[in-house]
Enzyme design. Structure first.
Site, PDB file in Angstrom:
ATOM      1  N   ARG A  73       9.320  22.262  19.968  1.00  0.00           N
ATOM      2  CA  ARG A  73      10.855  22.779  19.624  1.00  0.00           C
ATOM      3  C   ARG A  73      12.104  21.870  19.409  1.00  0.00           C
ATOM      4  O   ARG A  73      11.878  21.205  20.554  1.00  0.00           O
ATOM      5  CB  ARG A  73      10.927  23.913  20.448  1.00  0.00           C
ATOM      6  CG  ARG A  73      10.214  25.099  20.150  1.00  0.00           C
ATOM      7  CD  ARG A  73      10.530  26.413  21.086  1.00  0.00           C
ATOM      8  NE  ARG A  73      10.082  26.111  22.385  1.00  0.00           N
ATOM      9  CZ  ARG A  73      10.998  25.850  23.292  1.00  0.00           C
ATOM     10  NH1 ARG A  73      12.227  25.723  23.311  1.00  0.00           N
ATOM     11  NH2 ARG A  73      10.581  25.640  24.659  1.00  0.00           N
ATOM     12  N   TYR A 201       6.886  22.594  12.703  1.00  0.00           N
ATOM     13  CA  TYR A 201       6.473  22.745  14.024  1.00  0.00           C
ATOM     14  C   TYR A 201       6.395  24.565  14.456  1.00  0.00           C
ATOM     15  O   TYR A 201       7.562  24.790  14.140  1.00  0.00           O
ATOM     16  CB  TYR A 201       7.070  22.087  15.153  1.00  0.00           C
ATOM     17  CG  TYR A 201       6.574  22.520  16.502  1.00  0.00           C
ATOM     18  CD1 TYR A 201       5.512  22.184  16.836  1.00  0.00           C
ATOM     19  CD2 TYR A 201       7.391  23.254  17.171  1.00  0.00           C
ATOM     20  CE1 TYR A 201       4.857  22.475  18.054  1.00  0.00           C
ATOM     21  CE2 TYR A 201       6.913  23.652  18.423  1.00  0.00           C
ATOM     22  CZ  TYR A 201       5.577  23.459  18.984  1.00  0.00           C
ATOM     23  OH  TYR A 201       5.178  23.790  20.197  1.00  0.00           O
ATOM     24  N   LYS A 210       9.697  32.808  19.071  1.00  0.00           N
ATOM     25  CA  LYS A 210      11.077  32.608  19.694  1.00  0.00           C
ATOM     26  C   LYS A 210      12.091  33.133  18.933  1.00  0.00           C
ATOM     27  O   LYS A 210      13.052  33.529  19.831  1.00  0.00           O
ATOM     28  CB  LYS A 210      11.299  31.011  19.982  1.00  0.00           C
ATOM     29  CG  LYS A 210       9.674  30.531  20.887  1.00  0.00           C
ATOM     30  CD  LYS A 210       9.482  31.240  22.083  1.00  0.00           C
ATOM     31  CE  LYS A 210       8.624  30.377  22.837  1.00  0.00           C
ATOM     32  NZ  LYS A 210       8.277  30.959  24.130  1.00  0.00           N
ATOM     33  N   HIS A 230      10.786  36.517  28.098  1.00  0.00           N
ATOM     34  CA  HIS A 230       9.880  35.354  28.025  1.00  0.00           C
ATOM     35  C   HIS A 230       8.800  35.550  29.085  1.00  0.00           C
ATOM     36  O   HIS A 230       8.788  34.851  30.076  1.00  0.00           O
ATOM     37  CB  HIS A 230      10.557  34.300  28.112  1.00  0.00           C
ATOM     38  CG  HIS A 230       9.784  32.818  27.828  1.00  0.00           C
ATOM     39  ND1 HIS A 230      10.099  31.484  28.387  1.00  0.00           N
ATOM     40  CD2 HIS A 230       8.663  32.776  26.923  1.00  0.00           C
ATOM     41  CE1 HIS A 230       9.380  30.699  27.781  1.00  0.00           C
ATOM     42  NE2 HIS A 230       8.390  31.242  26.932  1.00  0.00           N
ATOM     43  N   SER A 252       8.319  26.852  30.972  1.00  0.00           N
ATOM     44  CA  SER A 252       7.291  26.196  30.290  1.00  0.00           C
ATOM     45  C   SER A 252       6.543  25.404  31.264  1.00  0.00           C
ATOM     46  O   SER A 252       7.101  24.808  32.350  1.00  0.00           O
ATOM     47  CB  SER A 252       7.716  25.316  29.092  1.00  0.00           C
ATOM     48  OG  SER A 252       8.358  26.204  28.290  1.00  0.00           O
ATOM     49  N   ALA A 253       5.002  25.031  31.067  1.00  0.00           N
ATOM     50  CA  ALA A 253       4.143  24.124  32.042  1.00  0.00           C
ATOM     51  C   ALA A 253       4.100  24.694  33.422  1.00  0.00           C
ATOM     52  O   ALA A 253       3.851  23.960  34.153  1.00  0.00           O
ATOM     53  CB  ALA A 253       4.807  22.929  31.891  1.00  0.00           C
ATOM     54  N   CYS A 254       4.224  26.047  33.570  1.00  0.00           N
ATOM     55  CA  CYS A 254       3.890  26.618  35.019  1.00  0.00           C
ATOM     56  C   CYS A 254       2.579  27.234  35.000  1.00  0.00           C
ATOM     57  O   CYS A 254       2.467  28.302  35.779  1.00  0.00           O
ATOM     58  CB  CYS A 254       5.033  27.441  35.423  1.00  0.00           C
ATOM     59  SG  CYS A 254       6.519  26.356  35.996  1.00  0.00           S
ATOM     60  N   LYS A 256       1.701  30.013  32.633  1.00  0.00           N
ATOM     61  CA  LYS A 256       1.639  31.417  32.143  1.00  0.00           C
ATOM     62  C   LYS A 256       0.472  32.043  31.473  1.00  0.00           C
ATOM     63  O   LYS A 256       0.032  33.030  31.689  1.00  0.00           O
ATOM     64  CB  LYS A 256       2.932  31.485  31.176  1.00  0.00           C
ATOM     65  CG  LYS A 256       3.877  32.692  31.490  1.00  0.00           C
ATOM     66  CD  LYS A 256       5.488  32.478  30.931  1.00  0.00           C
ATOM     67  CE  LYS A 256       5.254  33.312  29.927  1.00  0.00           C
ATOM     68  NZ  LYS A 256       5.967  32.166  28.781  1.00  0.00           N
ATOM     69  N   THR A 257      -0.029  31.158  30.384  1.00  0.00           N
ATOM     70  CA  THR A 257      -1.221  31.466  29.699  1.00  0.00           C
ATOM     71  C   THR A 257      -2.461  31.481  30.571  1.00  0.00           C
ATOM     72  O   THR A 257      -3.090  32.383  30.495  1.00  0.00           O
ATOM     73  CB  THR A 257      -1.320  30.495  28.544  1.00  0.00           C
ATOM     74  OG1 THR A 257      -0.144  30.539  27.721  1.00  0.00           O
ATOM     75  CG2 THR A 257      -2.628  30.795  27.819  1.00  0.00           C
ATOM     76  N   ASN A 258      -2.602  30.668  31.461  1.00  0.00           N
ATOM     77  CA  ASN A 258      -3.791  30.677  32.427  1.00  0.00           C
ATOM     78  C   ASN A 258      -3.704  31.789  33.371  1.00  0.00           C
ATOM     79  O   ASN A 258      -4.678  32.452  33.445  1.00  0.00           O
ATOM     80  CB  ASN A 258      -3.682  29.357  33.298  1.00  0.00           C
ATOM     81  CG  ASN A 258      -3.865  27.985  32.426  1.00  0.00           C
ATOM     82  OD1 ASN A 258      -4.195  28.327  31.275  1.00  0.00           O
ATOM     83  ND2 ASN A 258      -3.551  27.084  33.099  1.00  0.00           N
ATOM     84  N   ASP A 281       3.174  35.306  26.271  1.00  0.00           N
ATOM     85  CA  ASP A 281       4.648  34.582  26.174  1.00  0.00           C
ATOM     86  C   ASP A 281       5.721  35.628  26.231  1.00  0.00           C
ATOM     87  O   ASP A 281       6.753  35.471  26.541  1.00  0.00           O
ATOM     88  CB  ASP A 281       4.503  33.928  25.007  1.00  0.00           C
ATOM     89  CG  ASP A 281       5.491  32.700  24.586  1.00  0.00           C
ATOM     90  OD1 ASP A 281       5.695  32.255  25.614  1.00  0.00           O
ATOM     91  OD2 ASP A 281       6.061  32.522  23.506  1.00  0.00           O
ATOM     92  N   ASN A 377       1.720  18.065  23.330  1.00  0.00           N
ATOM     93  CA  ASN A 377       2.032  19.652  23.013  1.00  0.00           C
ATOM     94  C   ASN A 377       1.239  20.052  21.708  1.00  0.00           C
ATOM     95  O   ASN A 377       1.724  20.875  20.835  1.00  0.00           O
ATOM     96  CB  ASN A 377       3.528  19.433  22.539  1.00  0.00           C
ATOM     97  CG  ASN A 377       3.856  21.069  22.320  1.00  0.00           C
ATOM     98  OD1 ASN A 377       3.784  21.913  23.194  1.00  0.00           O
ATOM     99  ND2 ASN A 377       4.871  21.290  21.443  1.00  0.00           N
ATOM    100  N   ARG A 379      -1.433  22.161  19.920  1.00  0.00           N
ATOM    101  CA  ARG A 379      -1.523  23.527  20.105  1.00  0.00           C
ATOM    102  C   ARG A 379      -2.937  24.285  19.273  1.00  0.00           C
ATOM    103  O   ARG A 379      -3.294  23.612  18.510  1.00  0.00           O
ATOM    104  CB  ARG A 379      -0.341  24.204  19.495  1.00  0.00           C
ATOM    105  CG  ARG A 379       0.991  23.878  19.888  1.00  0.00           C
ATOM    106  CD  ARG A 379       1.629  24.752  21.178  1.00  0.00           C
ATOM    107  NE  ARG A 379       2.350  24.484  21.875  1.00  0.00           N
ATOM    108  CZ  ARG A 379       3.215  25.180  22.560  1.00  0.00           C
ATOM    109  NH1 ARG A 379       3.075  26.577  22.646  1.00  0.00           N
ATOM    110  NH2 ARG A 379       4.285  24.866  23.276  1.00  0.00           N
ATOM    111  N   ASN A 506      -4.642  32.509  42.314  1.00  0.00           N
ATOM    112  CA  ASN A 506      -3.462  33.203  42.243  1.00  0.00           C
ATOM    113  C   ASN A 506      -3.685  34.503  42.256  1.00  0.00           C
ATOM    114  O   ASN A 506      -2.404  35.409  42.718  1.00  0.00           O
ATOM    115  CB  ASN A 506      -2.556  32.599  41.178  1.00  0.00           C
ATOM    116  CG  ASN A 506      -2.173  31.169  41.298  1.00  0.00           C
ATOM    117  OD1 ASN A 506      -2.363  30.793  42.169  1.00  0.00           O
ATOM    118  ND2 ASN A 506      -1.818  30.657  39.993  1.00  0.00           N
TER     119      ASN A 506
HETATM  120  C1  OXD Z   1       7.232  27.522  25.312  1.00  0.00           C
HETATM  121  C2  OXD Z   1       6.329  28.099  24.200  1.00  0.00           C
HETATM  122  O1  OXD Z   1       7.968  26.392  25.076  1.00  0.00           O
HETATM  123  O2  OXD Z   1       5.657  29.229  24.353  1.00  0.00           O
HETATM  124  O3  OXD Z   1       7.720  28.300  25.928  1.00  0.00           O
HETATM  125  O4  OXD Z   1       5.945  27.243  23.110  1.00  0.00           O
HETATM  126 MN    MN Z   2       6.773  30.501  25.793  1.00  0.00          MN
END
Ligand code: OXD
Ligand code: MN
Length: 598
Positions: A73, A201, A210, A230, A252-254, A256-258, A281, A377, A379, A506
């Site tokens: 992004r 992208y 988004k 979000h 981002s990168a914490c 969330k998806t996992n 998301d 990044n 995907r 977790n």
């Molecule tokens: C983000 C994404 O950047 O979900 O948060 O791609």
């Molecule tokens: Mn996101």
């Protein structure tokens, strides 16, 4: 004159007007059928936009490569275009609508010459649900169409709905020349319009995600008194068979998806815990007639980061992306399957990297940097329904009731493993002051804290001070507001080693959170909120180093006083716009900390 499969006048007029601007060779309406999808895939393979992967090992899967400077992004090219600058706030880039339309029109003019313009009617949320919103995206990219078919509900059913309800978000996208100097991602919340040009992208061009579901939706949600966030949404099935739902926001990168699809660790699995994934998301939340907060995930797919995804970090995602998936910017292996750094199995001896060049492990570029097989990044786009933990309530029009809201960040110190806020207003303060320390992967000073309120900094479509005010007001609308918690999976010791194992473990903390929601356990009152008694966290089968849990559950007075200085500076940036309630919370916390004897 084109023949249109709709009688919606607004839609017909708008498609005609945009076609006149972009001059496509032809217009194709996306109907959502399997047959049309197959033809688009075939055409994309023929044109080189997609590579068909090994259909025995990865049925229905394709690979796409973006331009090298179009891989994430582009926040500096993303604008909120409101009449008044103050309405966009200090958190957004702003452009006057007149100027923005004019600039972009020059780039869009004739940009689809010789190309097809696809018309994608889509619904964010189940078609016909009072929670849902309709958009129509016009695009000259087959990749966008195929991704939108995974990420949203599109086609005939949406057009039928539009015969009843003629309002929709107008989303115009053109790849144009994919020129970074002619790239703009423009949001016109006052016109319910999004214009994106010059990028291919996902985050810039899948306009339902988004752009609509966060930036435009947050603006609409404030007016209509709901929340566009979000956040992941997950169901936690307790041993008694009851499923409780939580919504959680992390920068981002914490992970969330996992977290959204974790597989319980052995001990908790035996006890009877099970996870149901609603979304990873975005969460749209409304107060329903029962006075509680209910949430839907407006999307139908995952647009997840590939590197680091493996059977340890996310076994359910590994299953999900074995079929019907579009991979972007990953490494292509000689057997026509894919790989990325941190994937399962052996590092391949060779392959084609994300830029399309021959690749071998350890190869270095001219600057002596190791060449990555996949972009950091890279995907995958995959349907939620392929996920083994997909919730059985995904299509329910009112979504799921939310028992707890969880905020979190990446902090080596300060924020303990978990704490519960005293009440809604205090919880809003916890969300508004959320932050993460910069990692080596980001620009900036290592360890420096970047505030990212509710993980919405890049996605809030209006002034964030008003957004905080809206959150505070939402609390007053609910008879039974969810409890608000803050978690931090990333505390480290003095050597920088993580104190908590994270990932599936977790769930032990989520168990405590639900126990608090159901009044099953007491908690320690501290200046920052309620913390668990260590014996209330189920540690069966987990051997933490001696004293680690105590460190993870400690409130360090000096660290918190220093943290408040950072918060003071951050709040100061909003000047007189910041709601007084947040300063009240700040002062109350300062007072409690000063009196705190450790
Ligand atoms: C983000 C994404 O950047 O979900 O948060 O791609
Ligand atoms: Mn996101």
């Amino acid at each position: 004159m084109e023949k249109f499969p709709t009688t919606n006048k607004k839609l017909i007029e708008w498609v005609n007007k945009m076609a006149k601007l972009c001059s496509p060779e032809r217009i194709v309406w996306i109907d959502g059928s399997g047959g049309q999808k197959l033809s688009l895939e075939r055409e994309s393979v023929d044109s080189g936009e997609l590579i068909r992967l090994n259909q025995e090992k990865l049925p229905g899967c394709f690979l796409h490569r973006t331009a090298h400077d179009d891989v994430s992004r582009t926040e500096h090219l993303t604008f909120i275009c409101t009449k008044k600058k103050g309405d966009a706030g200090p958190n957004n880039n702003w452009m006057r609508p007149f100027t923005a339309y004019k600039k972009a029109r020059e780039i869009f003019r004739g940009s689809m010459k010789g190309r097809t313009m696809y018309v994608i009617p889509f619904s964010m949320g189940p078609v016909g649900s009072p929670f849902s919103k309709i958009g129509v995206e016009l695009t000259d990219s087959r990749y966008v169409v195929l991704n939108m078919l995974i990420m949203t509900r599109c086609g005939q059913a949406v057009l039928r709905q539009m015969e009843r309800d003629d309002d929709f978000t107008r989303c115009l996208h053109s790849k144009a020349q994919l020129d970074i100097n002619k790239r703009l991602i423009l949001h016109f919340p006052e016109d319910n319009t999004i214009w994106s040009v010059g990028s291919g992208y996902g985050g810039n061009v899948l306009l339902g995600k988004k752009c609509l579901s966060l930036r435009i939706a947050s603006f609409v949600a404030r007016k209509e008194k709901w929340l566009a966030e979000h956040m992941l949404i997950m169901g936690i099935e307790e041993p008694n068979g009851h499923v409780e739902y939580i919504a959680a926001a992390f920068p981002s990168a914490c992970g969330k998806t996992n977290l959204a699809m974790l597989v319980p660790p052995e001990g908790l699995k035996k006890k009877g815990y099970r996870i149901w994934t609603v979304g990873d998301d975005i969460s749209w939340m409304r107060v329903d007639s029962d006075g509680s907060l209910w949430a839907i995930n407006p999307e139908t797919g995952f647009f997840g980061v590939a590197p680091g995804t493996n059977s340890k970090t996310n076994p359910n995602m590994v299953e999900t992306i074995k079929k019907d998936t579009i991979y972007t910017n990953v490494l292509l292996k000689p057997d026509n399957t894919v790989w990325w750094e941190g994937a399962d199995g052996e590092v391949p001896a060779q392959g084609i990297d994300w830029k399309g060049n021959p690749w071998k492990p350890h190869a270095r570029d001219a600057e002596d940097m190791v060449i990555k097989g996949a972009h950091a990044n890279a995907r995958f786009t995959a349907p939620i329904m392929n996920c083994p933990s997909a919730s059985f309530r995904l299509e329910q029009h009112h979504g799921v009731p939310i028992s707890a809201i969880v905020f979190g960040g990446r902090r080596q110190h300060v924020a303990p493993l978990v704490y519960e806020s005293f009440n809604w207003q205090h919880g809003v303060f916890a969300g508004a002051t959320m932050g993460s320390e910069l990692t080596a992967a980001q620009v900036g000073k290592l360890g420096q804290v970047r505030r990212d309120p509710m993980a919405m900094l890049p996605f809030c479509g209006y002034n964030m001070a008003d957004y905080f005010r809206h959150w505070l007001a939402m609390g007053r609308l609910m008879a039974k507001p969810p409890k608000i918690f803050h978690v931090n999976w990333f505390m480290a010791d003095d050597q920088g080693k993580f104190l908590w194992p994270g990932f599936c473990e977790n769930l032990r903390i989520l168990e405590w959170i639900l126990d608090r929601c159901n009044n099953k356990v007491n908690a320690m009152q501290t200046p920052i909120g309620y913390l668990p008694y260590p014996f209330d966290i189920d540690m069966t089968g987990l051997n933490l180093s001696a004293g680690a849990l105590e460190k993870l559950l400690k409130v360090d007075k000096e660290e918190w006083l220093a943290e408040l200085k950072g918060i003071n500076k951050f709040f100061g940036g909003f000047r007189k716009d910041l709601p007084k309630e947040l300063w009240d919370e700040y002062n109350a916390l300062l007072g409690r900390l000063k009196k705190y004897v450790q």
